[in-house]
Design a protein around this motif. Structure first.
Motif, mmCIF file in Angstrom:
data_model
loop_
_atom_site.group_PDB
_atom_site.id
_atom_site.type_symbol
_atom_site.label_atom_id
_atom_site.label_comp_id
_atom_site.label_asym_id
_atom_site.label_seq_id
_atom_site.Cartn_x
_atom_site.Cartn_y
_atom_site.Cartn_z
ATOM 1 N N GLN A 193 0.895 -1.179 -0.082
ATOM 2 C CA GLN A 193 0.055 -0.104 0.055
ATOM 3 C C GLN A 193 1.025 1.111 0.102
ATOM 4 O O GLN A 193 1.926 1.340 0.807
ATOM 5 N N THR A 194 0.449 2.515 -0.795
ATOM 6 C CA THR A 194 1.283 3.527 -0.726
ATOM 7 C C THR A 194 0.291 4.709 0.138
ATOM 8 O O THR A 194 -0.806 4.237 0.321
ATOM 9 N N MET A 195 1.037 5.573 0.574
ATOM 10 C CA MET A 195 0.390 6.566 1.267
ATOM 11 C C MET A 195 -0.742 7.116 0.815
ATOM 12 O O MET A 195 -2.057 7.061 1.304
ATOM 13 N N GLU A 196 -0.742 7.442 -0.563
ATOM 14 C CA GLU A 196 -1.950 7.963 -1.273
ATOM 15 C C GLU A 196 -3.163 6.918 -1.391
ATOM 16 O O GLU A 196 -4.345 7.341 -1.232
ATOM 17 N N SER A 197 -2.760 5.623 -1.760
ATOM 18 C CA SER A 197 -4.190 4.698 -1.742
ATOM 19 C C SER A 197 -4.631 4.506 -0.337
ATOM 20 O O SER A 197 -5.856 4.258 -0.401
ATOM 21 N N GLY A 208 3.589 22.105 -6.484
ATOM 22 C CA GLY A 208 3.235 22.381 -8.006
ATOM 23 C C GLY A 208 2.508 21.415 -8.558
ATOM 24 O O GLY A 208 2.367 21.087 -9.747
ATOM 25 N N GLY A 209 1.549 20.788 -8.035
ATOM 26 C CA GLY A 209 0.559 19.738 -8.374
ATOM 27 C C GLY A 209 1.083 18.231 -8.019
ATOM 28 O O GLY A 209 0.445 17.338 -8.320
ATOM 29 N N MET A 210 2.120 18.180 -7.229
ATOM 30 C CA MET A 210 2.691 16.909 -6.842
ATOM 31 C C MET A 210 1.783 15.795 -6.110
ATOM 32 O O MET A 210 1.540 14.696 -6.380
ATOM 33 N N ILE A 211 1.213 16.592 -5.196
ATOM 34 C CA ILE A 211 -0.051 15.810 -4.132
ATOM 35 C C ILE A 211 -1.085 15.392 -5.316
ATOM 36 O O ILE A 211 -1.427 14.221 -5.240
ATOM 37 N N GLY A 212 -1.627 16.216 -5.952
ATOM 38 C CA GLY A 212 -2.738 15.556 -6.954
ATOM 39 C C GLY A 212 -2.431 14.607 -7.833
ATOM 40 O O GLY A 212 -2.979 13.601 -8.189
ATOM 41 N N SER A 213 -0.932 14.770 -8.447
ATOM 42 C CA SER A 213 -0.550 13.713 -9.306
ATOM 43 C C SER A 213 -0.275 12.351 -8.735
ATOM 44 O O SER A 213 -0.550 11.365 -9.203
ATOM 45 N N THR A 270 7.499 16.719 1.482
ATOM 46 C CA THR A 270 6.398 17.932 1.874
ATOM 47 C C THR A 270 5.179 16.759 1.517
ATOM 48 O O THR A 270 3.804 16.952 2.265
ATOM 49 N N VAL A 271 4.928 16.361 0.318
ATOM 50 C CA VAL A 271 3.868 15.460 -0.023
ATOM 51 C C VAL A 271 3.600 14.408 0.892
ATOM 52 O O VAL A 271 2.341 14.168 1.195
ATOM 53 N N ILE A 272 4.583 13.546 0.970
ATOM 54 C CA ILE A 272 4.374 12.429 2.054
ATOM 55 C C ILE A 272 3.920 12.975 3.383
ATOM 56 O O ILE A 272 2.917 12.153 3.831
ATOM 57 N N ILE A 293 6.949 4.939 6.911
ATOM 58 C CA ILE A 293 8.610 4.651 6.883
ATOM 59 C C ILE A 293 8.750 4.111 5.654
ATOM 60 O O ILE A 293 9.919 4.518 4.932
ATOM 61 N N ALA A 294 7.603 3.247 4.792
ATOM 62 C CA ALA A 294 8.202 2.925 3.652
ATOM 63 C C ALA A 294 8.207 4.082 2.522
ATOM 64 O O ALA A 294 8.898 4.099 1.648
ATOM 65 N N ASP A 295 7.255 5.123 2.745
ATOM 66 C CA ASP A 295 7.369 6.054 1.851
ATOM 67 C C ASP A 295 8.514 6.966 1.875
ATOM 68 O O ASP A 295 9.027 7.572 0.980
ATOM 69 N N PHE A 296 8.768 7.449 3.228
ATOM 70 C CA PHE A 296 10.027 8.117 3.593
ATOM 71 C C PHE A 296 11.226 7.380 2.928
ATOM 72 O O PHE A 296 12.213 7.903 2.258
ATOM 73 N N ARG A 297 11.363 6.030 2.923
ATOM 74 C CA ARG A 297 12.496 5.303 2.603
ATOM 75 C C ARG A 297 12.727 5.471 0.962
ATOM 76 O O ARG A 297 13.650 5.545 0.214
ATOM 77 N N GLN A 298 11.370 5.237 0.224
ATOM 78 C CA GLN A 298 11.266 5.507 -1.213
ATOM 79 C C GLN A 298 12.209 6.746 -1.695
ATOM 80 O O GLN A 298 12.730 6.695 -2.708
#
Length: 222
Positions: A1-5, A26-31, A136-138, A212-217
């Motif tokens: 699972q990802t943060m956004e999912s 600049g749109g990264m969150i929406g992306s 910032t996005v994460i 943690i998984a997203d920060f590592r990515q």
């Protein structure tokens, strides 16, 4: 699972819609959100307000510094209003490399708006421009995730977010098993406390495995 999912699943379970207001990202969150199949079930859209006059004209940001608590709070409420969403996230800051509005590079204000209440936090990321934007996005998505999960738990007996509460109970809080900062990978996470662990929880709350998984990515590839 990802943060956004995870965020999108929780929004759907609770019957909520999401809007985003972005400046430095600049749109990264929406992306990231729209990269998830079926995101339209919960995601309304984004206002990418990069210039100060756009922030003020579209989102109701008051006169004064655009990298501030007042600005990000107005962005969060403005996103809900403009896009007709139940909840929102908003970010404004200085990605660098030069200072802006008297703020040093890496200074970021992030906000979440849930149930009409805005929570804002300031962070100082010790990174280059790319990683400041990525973190910032994460961070803001994680802040929203935690508020949604906390809200589901608090309202379990009230029927307000019964769907989300039932789903949360049924999965046994899957994805919230705590991992101490630095324990999984000290080289990557050793400095998280230095730039404001409060971004991810109060009183140095443990960052969990999804975060943690997203920060590592993002942290290990640069």
């Amino acid at each position: 699972q990802t943060m956004e999912s995870v965020v999108l699943d929780e929004l759907v379970a609770q019957g909520l819609t999401l809007a985003t207001a972005e400046s430095l990202t600049g749109g990264m969150i929406g992306s990231r959100l729209t990269a998830v199949s079926g995101s339209s079930r919960a995601y309304r859209g984004s206002v990418v307000a990069y210039a100060g006059d756009v922030k003020r004209g579209l989102l109701g940001v008051p006169e004064g510094p655009v990298v501030s608590e007042e600005a990000v709070t107005a962005m969060a409420t403005g996103a809900c209003r403009v896009l007709g969403a139940d909840v929102s996230v908003a970010v404004t800051g200085v990605a660098g490399p030069e200072p802006h509005d008297g703020q040093e590079p890496g200074t970021v204000w992030m906000a979440t708006c849930v149930d009409g209440r805005v929570e804002a936090v300031r962070a100082r990321f010790p990174f280059d421009r790319t990683r400041t934007r990525e973190f910032t996005v994460i961070s803001v998505l994680d802040a929203l995730r935690l508020r949604l999960l906390d809200g589901a738990g608090k309202n379990a007996g009230e029927g307000v977010t019964a769907g989300g509460a039932k789903r949360l109970a049924g999965r046994g809080h899957q994805g919230r098993h705590p991992v101490m900062v630095g324990k999984a990978d000290p080289a990557v996470f050793g400095n998280l406390q230095n730039f404001g662990l409060r971004t991810f929880g109060r009183n140095n709350r443990q960052i969990d495995d999804i975060a943690i998984a997203d920060f590592r990515q993002f942290a290990v590839r640069h």
